[in-house]
Design an enzyme around this catalytic site. Structure first.
Site, PDB file in Angstrom:
ATOM      1  N   GLU A   1      -8.687   7.391  -6.479  1.00 15.55           N
ATOM      2  CA  GLU A   1      -8.172   6.999  -7.797  1.00 15.55           C
ATOM      3  C   GLU A   1      -8.930   5.761  -8.276  1.00 15.55           C
ATOM      4  OE1 GLU A   1      -6.458   8.554  -9.830  1.00 15.55           O
ATOM      5  OE2 GLU A   1      -5.917   7.017 -11.276  1.00 15.55           O
TER       6      GLU A   1
ATOM      7  N   VAL B   1     -14.589 -10.117  -0.207  1.00 12.62           N
ATOM      8  CA  VAL B   1     -15.039 -10.760   1.033  1.00 12.62           C
ATOM      9  C   VAL B   1     -13.929 -11.741   1.391  1.00 12.62           C
ATOM     10  CG1 VAL B   1     -16.766 -12.292   2.056  1.00 12.62           C
ATOM     11  CG2 VAL B   1     -17.468 -10.494   0.465  1.00 12.62           C
ATOM     12  N   LYS B   2     -13.550 -11.751   2.644  1.00 13.50           N
ATOM     13  CA  LYS B   2     -12.448 -12.627   3.075  1.00 13.50           C
ATOM     14  C   LYS B   2     -12.796 -14.083   2.782  1.00 13.50           C
ATOM     15  CE  LYS B   2      -9.345 -12.306   7.049  1.00 13.50           C
ATOM     16  NZ  LYS B   2      -8.446 -11.321   6.473  1.00 13.50           N
TER      17      LYS B   2
ATOM     18  N   LYS C   1      -7.798 -16.677  10.884  1.00 11.81           N
ATOM     19  CA  LYS C   1      -7.744 -15.488  11.737  1.00 11.81           C
ATOM     20  C   LYS C   1      -8.484 -15.718  13.052  1.00 11.81           C
ATOM     21  CE  LYS C   1      -7.642 -10.512  11.192  1.00 11.81           C
ATOM     22  NZ  LYS C   1      -7.589  -9.426  10.222  1.00 11.81           N
TER      23      LYS C   1
ATOM     24  N   SER D   1       6.589  -4.248   9.734  1.00 13.57           N
ATOM     25  CA  SER D   1       6.938  -4.745   8.395  1.00 13.57           C
ATOM     26  C   SER D   1       7.272  -3.618   7.415  1.00 13.57           C
ATOM     27  CB  SER D   1       5.744  -5.529   7.827  1.00 13.57           C
ATOM     28  OG  SER D   1       4.596  -4.691   7.768  1.00 13.57           O
TER      29      SER D   1
ATOM     30  N   GLU E   1     -14.031  -3.200   6.851  1.00 14.70           N
ATOM     31  CA  GLU E   1     -12.768  -2.469   7.004  1.00 14.70           C
ATOM     32  C   GLU E   1     -12.470  -1.721   5.707  1.00 14.70           C
ATOM     33  OE1 GLU E   1      -8.606  -3.810   8.777  1.00 14.70           O
ATOM     34  OE2 GLU E   1      -8.740  -4.363   6.674  1.00 14.70           O
TER      35      GLU E   1
ATOM     36  N   ASN F   1       0.133   1.126  -1.937  1.00 17.33           N
ATOM     37  CA  ASN F   1      -0.535  -0.065  -2.457  1.00 17.33           C
ATOM     38  C   ASN F   1       0.445  -0.955  -3.214  1.00 17.33           C
ATOM     39  OD1 ASN F   1      -2.954  -1.616  -2.973  1.00 17.33           O
ATOM     40  ND2 ASN F   1      -2.745  -0.959  -5.099  1.00 17.33           N
TER      41      ASN F   1
ATOM     42  N   ALA G   1       2.443  -2.764  -0.558  1.00 18.94           N
ATOM     43  CA  ALA G   1       1.657  -3.754   0.202  1.00 18.94           C
ATOM     44  C   ALA G   1       1.303  -4.966  -0.668  1.00 18.94           C
ATOM     45  CB  ALA G   1       0.391  -3.109   0.759  1.00 18.94           C
TER      46      ALA G   1
HETATM   47  P1  0O2 Z   1     -12.604   0.206 -14.581  1.00 15.84           P
HETATM   48  O1  0O2 Z   1     -13.319   1.297 -15.269  1.00 15.84           O
HETATM   49  O2  0O2 Z   1     -12.440  -1.017 -15.425  1.00 15.84           O
HETATM   50  O3  0O2 Z   1     -11.321   0.652 -13.969  1.00 15.84           O
HETATM   51  P2  0O2 Z   1     -16.473  -7.083  -9.624  1.00 15.84           P
HETATM   52  O4  0O2 Z   1     -15.412  -7.817 -10.369  1.00 15.84           O
HETATM   53  O5  0O2 Z   1     -17.648  -6.667 -10.484  1.00 15.84           O
HETATM   54  O6  0O2 Z   1     -16.892  -7.719  -8.366  1.00 15.84           O
HETATM   55  P3  0O2 Z   1     -14.789  -4.822  -9.717  1.00 15.84           P
HETATM   56  O7  0O2 Z   1     -14.928  -3.493  -9.091  1.00 15.84           O
HETATM   57  O8  0O2 Z   1     -14.772  -4.883 -11.190  1.00 15.84           O
HETATM   58  O9  0O2 Z   1     -15.902  -5.730  -9.122  1.00 15.84           O
HETATM   59  O10 0O2 Z   1     -13.480  -5.565  -9.209  1.00 15.84           O
HETATM   60  P4  0O2 Z   1     -12.511  -5.252  -8.010  1.00 15.84           P
HETATM   61  O11 0O2 Z   1     -11.496  -6.356  -8.052  1.00 15.84           O
HETATM   62  O12 0O2 Z   1     -13.230  -5.015  -6.756  1.00 15.84           O
HETATM   63  O13 0O2 Z   1     -11.868  -3.874  -8.412  1.00 15.84           O
HETATM   64  C1  0O2 Z   1     -11.063  -3.809  -9.485  1.00 15.84           C
HETATM   65  C2  0O2 Z   1     -11.207  -2.381  -9.956  1.00 15.84           C
HETATM   66  O14 0O2 Z   1     -10.016  -1.700  -9.638  1.00 15.84           O
HETATM   67  C3  0O2 Z   1     -11.372  -2.371 -11.443  1.00 15.84           C
HETATM   68  O15 0O2 Z   1     -12.161  -1.252 -11.785  1.00 15.84           O
HETATM   69  C4  0O2 Z   1      -9.960  -2.149 -11.900  1.00 15.84           C
HETATM   70  O16 0O2 Z   1      -9.920  -1.542 -13.162  1.00 15.84           O
HETATM   71  C5  0O2 Z   1      -9.462  -1.215 -10.837  1.00 15.84           C
HETATM   72  N1  0O2 Z   1      -8.001  -1.240 -10.742  1.00 15.84           N
HETATM   73  C6  0O2 Z   1      -7.203  -2.222 -10.329  1.00 15.84           C
HETATM   74  N2  0O2 Z   1      -5.927  -1.853 -10.383  1.00 15.84           N
HETATM   75  C7  0O2 Z   1      -5.908  -0.578 -10.825  1.00 15.84           C
HETATM   76  C8  0O2 Z   1      -4.867   0.378 -11.057  1.00 15.84           C
HETATM   77  O17 0O2 Z   1      -3.687   0.129 -10.861  1.00 15.84           O
HETATM   78  N3  0O2 Z   1      -5.276   1.626 -11.504  1.00 15.84           N
HETATM   79  C9  0O2 Z   1      -6.580   1.942 -11.701  1.00 15.84           C
HETATM   80  N4  0O2 Z   1      -6.907   3.183 -12.117  1.00 15.84           N
HETATM   81  N5  0O2 Z   1      -7.567   1.065 -11.500  1.00 15.84           N
HETATM   82  C10 0O2 Z   1      -7.240  -0.191 -11.051  1.00 15.84           C
HETATM   83  P5  0O2 Z   1     -13.555  -1.404 -12.483  1.00 15.84           P
HETATM   84  O18 0O2 Z   1     -14.587  -1.239 -11.433  1.00 15.84           O
HETATM   85  O19 0O2 Z   1     -13.613  -2.656 -13.262  1.00 15.84           O
HETATM   86  O20 0O2 Z   1     -13.589  -0.144 -13.394  1.00 15.84           O
HETATM   87  P1  0O2 Z   2      -6.066 -10.034   3.584  1.00 17.45           P
HETATM   88  O1  0O2 Z   2      -7.446 -10.200   3.148  1.00 17.45           O
HETATM   89  O2  0O2 Z   2      -5.162 -11.149   3.184  1.00 17.45           O
HETATM   90  O3  0O2 Z   2      -5.503  -8.684   3.256  1.00 17.45           O
HETATM   91  P2  0O2 Z   2      -3.385  -6.285  14.212  1.00 17.45           P
HETATM   92  O4  0O2 Z   2      -3.774  -7.298  15.216  1.00 17.45           O
HETATM   93  O5  0O2 Z   2      -3.890  -4.890  14.477  1.00 17.45           O
HETATM   94  O6  0O2 Z   2      -1.904  -6.322  13.870  1.00 17.45           O
HETATM   95  P3  0O2 Z   2      -5.551  -6.921  12.455  1.00 17.45           P
HETATM   96  O7  0O2 Z   2      -6.446  -6.850  13.619  1.00 17.45           O
HETATM   97  O8  0O2 Z   2      -5.685  -8.120  11.593  1.00 17.45           O
HETATM   98  O9  0O2 Z   2      -4.027  -6.786  12.860  1.00 17.45           O
HETATM   99  O10 0O2 Z   2      -5.887  -5.668  11.617  1.00 17.45           O
HETATM  100  P4  0O2 Z   2      -4.995  -4.704  10.767  1.00 17.45           P
HETATM  101  O11 0O2 Z   2      -3.563  -5.026  10.859  1.00 17.45           O
HETATM  102  O12 0O2 Z   2      -5.440  -3.363  11.118  1.00 17.45           O
HETATM  103  O13 0O2 Z   2      -5.505  -5.004   9.309  1.00 17.45           O
HETATM  104  C1  0O2 Z   2      -5.353  -6.209   8.725  1.00 17.45           C
HETATM  105  C2  0O2 Z   2      -5.213  -6.015   7.236  1.00 17.45           C
HETATM  106  O14 0O2 Z   2      -4.321  -4.939   6.952  1.00 17.45           O
HETATM  107  C3  0O2 Z   2      -4.567  -7.216   6.617  1.00 17.45           C
HETATM  108  O15 0O2 Z   2      -5.552  -8.113   6.287  1.00 17.45           O
HETATM  109  C4  0O2 Z   2      -3.906  -6.658   5.396  1.00 17.45           C
HETATM  110  O16 0O2 Z   2      -4.817  -6.442   4.355  1.00 17.45           O
HETATM  111  C5  0O2 Z   2      -3.438  -5.323   5.916  1.00 17.45           C
HETATM  112  N1  0O2 Z   2      -2.111  -5.451   6.508  1.00 17.45           N
HETATM  113  C6  0O2 Z   2      -1.784  -5.330   7.811  1.00 17.45           C
HETATM  114  N2  0O2 Z   2      -0.470  -5.489   7.999  1.00 17.45           N
HETATM  115  C7  0O2 Z   2       0.082  -5.718   6.790  1.00 17.45           C
HETATM  116  C8  0O2 Z   2       1.419  -5.951   6.330  1.00 17.45           C
HETATM  117  O17 0O2 Z   2       2.392  -5.983   7.091  1.00 17.45           O
HETATM  118  N3  0O2 Z   2       1.569  -6.146   4.988  1.00 17.45           N
HETATM  119  C9  0O2 Z   2       0.534  -6.120   4.118  1.00 17.45           C
HETATM  120  N4  0O2 Z   2       0.789  -6.319   2.833  1.00 17.45           N
HETATM  121  N5  0O2 Z   2      -0.740  -5.931   4.536  1.00 17.45           N
HETATM  122  C10 0O2 Z   2      -0.970  -5.703   5.837  1.00 17.45           C
HETATM  123  P5  0O2 Z   2      -5.269  -9.683   6.300  1.00 17.45           P
HETATM  124  O18 0O2 Z   2      -5.843 -10.267   7.554  1.00 17.45           O
HETATM  125  O19 0O2 Z   2      -3.843  -9.958   6.037  1.00 17.45           O
HETATM  126  O20 0O2 Z   2      -6.190 -10.156   5.147  1.00 17.45           O
END
Ligand code: 0O2
Ligand code: 0O2
Length: 272
Positions: A46, A52-53, A61, A120, A145, A154, A157
């Site tokens: 979709e 990047v972290k 971490k 969770s 990842e 989503n 989360a």
């Molecule tokens: P479009 O056509 O606008 O959807 P960048 O900012 O250039 O580093 P990017 O990809 O713009 O990179 O940002 P990011 O944060 O990695 O990804 C955001 C993308 O996820 C954007 O798409 C958002 O529109 C899309 N997005 C976020 N939430 C939603 C949602 O709920 N539904 C849908 N369909 N799209 C979502 P793009 O790439 O800007 O393209």
């Molecule tokens: P960010 O960038 O804040 O999202 P483990 O030791 O296996 O329990 P590990 O090794 O960190 O954990 O890896 P895991 O759990 O496979 O993946 C970690 C990422 O998964 C997290 O990144 C979250 O993005 C997501 N995640 C895992 N557990 C949860 C949760 O309970 N709730 C939510 N909302 N997300 C979760 P980080 O490190 O939080 O970074």
């Protein structure tokens, strides 16, 4: 040591290949979405996001997991993170399969937090890949990842993550419980949407069957007229009209078989 230095190394330089990997992977998965939409009229993707972290999160971490600063590349697997959102749970398996057969990345391992959700209530499918980036110093493989989840997973989360961030320490037990219940509700929503989708696909197939049947019946009646079996053809036409009015697909199928046999006999009799 300033904020961008770690053990004599520069964080900005260290993060460069991860930034490149995230940008490239986003482009690739967005292209896959476009390709599948054109080729199959439906994409299991979709939308795609990536990040990047942050340095502070990497440091937190690494402290938590006891990863020495010279082993961050292998000790922390989600410095580069890609998130792919799907409409339906079934899309997640399809997409995982597409990732496994790709030649531009290799799967290191997978974590199924859908069938084995976290305490969770967190649900997602994680795939850790090794991805080669081309740098000025040559090829460098980095870990990334890929988190694959439905829109409902989503939604849950994202909110849970922001609440955790707000409370910092630990969520009150009552809130945690409600979040677990909300996760179950999101799971049921996914199931319900999948079953609605199956019904739509099935009814589309039935519609397709019915329209094929109608074309066959009308085509065969025309052929009977062509072979001058006018009375028979007219009778079949009347019966067809009746069944069409009643929308009786089962009887229509029987009628189609009967007309087919009559046509077969007619053709046989016509042979020299
Ligand atoms: P479009 O056509 O606008 O959807 P960048 O900012 O250039 O580093 P990017 O990809 O713009 O990179 O940002 P990011 O944060 O990695 O990804 C955001 C993308 O996820 C954007 O798409 C958002 O529109 C899309 N997005 C976020 N939430 C939603 C949602 O709920 N539904 C849908 N369909 N799209 C979502 P793009 O790439 O800007 O393209
Ligand atoms: P960010 O960038 O804040 O999202 P483990 O030791 O296996 O329990 P590990 O090794 O960190 O954990 O890896 P895991 O759990 O496979 O993946 C970690 C990422 O998964 C997290 O990144 C979250 O993005 C997501 N995640 C895992 N557990 C949860 C949760 O309970 N709730 C939510 N909302 N997300 C979760 P980080 O490190 O939080 O970074």
């Amino acid at each position: 040591m300033d904020g961008t230095q770690m053990d004599g190394r520069d964080w900005n330089i260290f993060l460069l290949p991860y930034e490149q990997a995230v940008e490239e992977l986003k482009v690739k998965f967005k292209a896959l979405r476009v390709e599948l939409k054109s080729r199959e009229e439906y994409s299991p993707i979709e939308f795609v996001t990536g990040r990047v972290k942050r340095i502070s999160s990497i440091m937190e971490k690494s402290k938590l997991l006891n990863v020495p600063s010279d082993q961050l590349e292998t000790g922390i697997e989600d410095i580069a993170g890609i998130r792919i959102m799907c409409q339906f749970e079934e899309d997640i398996q399809r997409l995982s399969q597409l990732i496994r057969i790709r030649e531009d990345m290799s799967v290191v391992y997978e974590k199924d937090y859908i069938n084995n959700h976290k305490e969770s209530g967190y649900r997602s499918y994680h795939i850790i890949v090794e991805y080669p980036v081309q740098t000025s110093l040559g090829m460098k493989k980095v870990l990334a990842e890929i988190q694959i989840r439905t829109l409902a997973m989503n939604f849950w989360a994202t909110i849970e993550h922001s609440l955790n961030y707000k409370y910092r320490e630990k969520l009150p037990e009552e809130i945690s419980q409600r979040l677990r219940r909300a996760s179950e509700a999101a799971y049921r929503l996914d199931r319900e949407m999948s079953s609605i989708r199956e019904e739509i696909v099935e009814s589309q197939m039935q519609f397709e069957d019915k329209s094929n049947l109608v074309s066959t019946v009308l085509g065969d009646i025309q052929k009977l007229y062509f072979f001058r079996r006018v009375r028979e053809a007219a009778q079949f036409q009347l019966r067809f009209n009746e069944l069409w009015e009643k929308e009786d697909v089962w009887e229509l199928k029987k009628l189609s078989d009967e007309i087919g046999e009559a046509l077969f006999r007619t053709k046989g009799a016509d042979q020299p």
